[in-house]
Enzyme design. Sequence first.
Site, mmCIF file in Angstrom:
data_model
loop_
_atom_site.group_PDB
_atom_site.id
_atom_site.type_symbol
_atom_site.label_atom_id
_atom_site.label_comp_id
_atom_site.label_asym_id
_atom_site.label_seq_id
_atom_site.Cartn_x
_atom_site.Cartn_y
_atom_site.Cartn_z
ATOM 1 N N LYS A 92 43.741 33.621 52.514
ATOM 2 C CA LYS A 92 43.064 34.260 52.510
ATOM 3 C C LYS A 92 42.373 33.502 50.828
ATOM 4 C CE LYS A 92 46.383 36.755 50.082
ATOM 5 N NZ LYS A 92 47.015 38.285 50.052
ATOM 6 N N MET A 113 32.290 23.565 29.062
ATOM 7 C CA MET A 113 32.103 23.739 30.339
ATOM 8 C C MET A 113 32.641 22.899 30.957
ATOM 9 S SD MET A 113 28.370 25.410 32.066
ATOM 10 C CE MET A 113 28.312 26.832 31.300
ATOM 11 N N ARG A 119 49.810 50.350 47.225
ATOM 12 C CA ARG A 119 48.319 49.511 47.001
ATOM 13 C C ARG A 119 47.887 50.054 48.639
ATOM 14 N NH1 ARG A 119 47.891 42.787 46.500
ATOM 15 N NH2 ARG A 119 48.397 43.090 48.673
ATOM 16 N N TYR A 144 34.060 23.283 20.020
ATOM 17 C CA TYR A 144 33.259 24.149 19.826
ATOM 18 C C TYR A 144 34.298 25.138 18.567
ATOM 19 C CZ TYR A 144 29.781 23.886 23.243
ATOM 20 O OH TYR A 144 28.634 23.339 23.752
HETATM 21 C C1 PLP Z 1 48.987 37.758 50.095
HETATM 22 C C2 PLP Z 1 49.561 38.600 51.098
HETATM 23 C C3 PLP Z 1 51.037 37.888 51.665
HETATM 24 C C4 PLP Z 1 50.881 36.285 50.615
HETATM 25 O O1 PLP Z 1 51.735 36.261 49.963
HETATM 26 P P1 PLP Z 1 52.196 35.009 48.361
HETATM 27 O O2 PLP Z 1 52.527 35.982 47.481
HETATM 28 O O3 PLP Z 1 51.243 34.240 48.571
HETATM 29 O O4 PLP Z 1 53.028 34.598 49.747
HETATM 30 C C5 PLP Z 1 51.226 38.350 52.601
HETATM 31 N N1 PLP Z 1 51.021 39.357 52.653
HETATM 32 C C6 PLP Z 1 49.955 39.892 52.226
HETATM 33 C C7 PLP Z 1 49.955 41.460 53.071
HETATM 34 C C8 PLP Z 1 48.939 39.185 51.254
HETATM 35 O O5 PLP Z 1 47.792 39.988 50.503
#
Ligand code: PLP
Length: 360
Positions: free
Chosen positions: A35, A303, A130, A255
């Site tokens: 992701k 930047m 969550r 800066y």
């Molecule tokens: C992001 C995520 C993971 C991976 O987590 P890491 O800590 O990066 O290994 C696994 N399961 C779900 C549902 C996630 O959102």
Amino acid sequence: MSRAATALLNLQALKHNLSVVRRTAPHSKILAVIKANAYGHGMLTIAEAISDADGFAVAHFEEAMSLRREHPEKPIVLLQGFADASELHDLLANNIQLVVHNFQHIEVLESIKLPVKNAVWLKIDTGMKRLGFNSDQVEEAWHRLSVIPSLKNNLRIMSHFANADDVSHSGTNQQIELFEHLTVDYDVEKSLANSAGILAWENAQFDWVRPGIMLYGVSPFLDKTANELDLQAVMQLSSQVIAVKPIKKGEFVGYGHCWQADADGYIAVVGIGYGDGYPRHIKADTPVLISGVRYPIVGRVSMDMLCVDLGKETTIKVGDEVLLWGDGLPVEEIAEMAGTIAYELLCQVTQRVRFETIDG
Ligand SMILES: *Cc1c(COP(=O)(O)O)cnc(C)c1O
């Protein structure tokens, strides 16, 4: 010669880290979590390099769809669920595995007439608060899904840890016990562990593990380095010296003039800044690596540039490579200096940075 900041991705390190997952969870299938553009590394590049993982997980609809175009056969799980019937339609047509985490999802599934051929994950909340069904909703959710004919044989169950990065936290064992308790009657494939769960809780591995951060060579624990876990950094973020300037005792740099030289010496100006994703709010004296030697960043990160104190004398010259994080300078360490975690720094590397790969 271009002096853009470069993120060099070591695909051998990535494959090695995948093998660490395999070794640590030998009886589980691996859902590689890619992701957020593979934690800033580039989703399609990373997916291609570890296409022998058993499946991929992403957070957003668009990620799932573009991944599907390149990987027609691979199991792909959309972790965040779906927004509406039209998205659901596209996901089913593209054989994307769904995560169902609320009753609206179930209502939409009940209302559509399409057969479901892909796996559907029921997400339960074992303590993260969550996404997912609460303990007292699991039975109803399971029942309603399992009476949808085309879904009956496609159900799976997952949950997610809240505190697995802290190995002394008792909440993780409570989550594992609750997960086992809530799912004991359902003889389907299950998944619970993220990277920290995989590495520290053997009893959390179940049928599928979901490694994210460890694939990129980063330790999920505050008190353990990637090295100690046999993980190798995938991203080497570097740039070059674009100027070397003499500086006199008492002069200010950058800066806000927030750094003053306490002796005569030299400053290197490095071609990377917050426009590339290097954190502006980094603590004074955060190191960079030039030819294997650490030098402190001085003054404010701007930047496009930052300044480094080279000391009284130097042989460093324009064009020399400067490592911001990677081998010998863990991104975890830089994240700590920036008051954040490595996940965030990696995700923040911007599109201005040139991405390259080496493999072998
Ligand atoms: C992001 C995520 C993971 C991976 O987590 P890491 O800590 O990066 O290994 C696994 N399961 C779900 C549902 C996630 O959102």
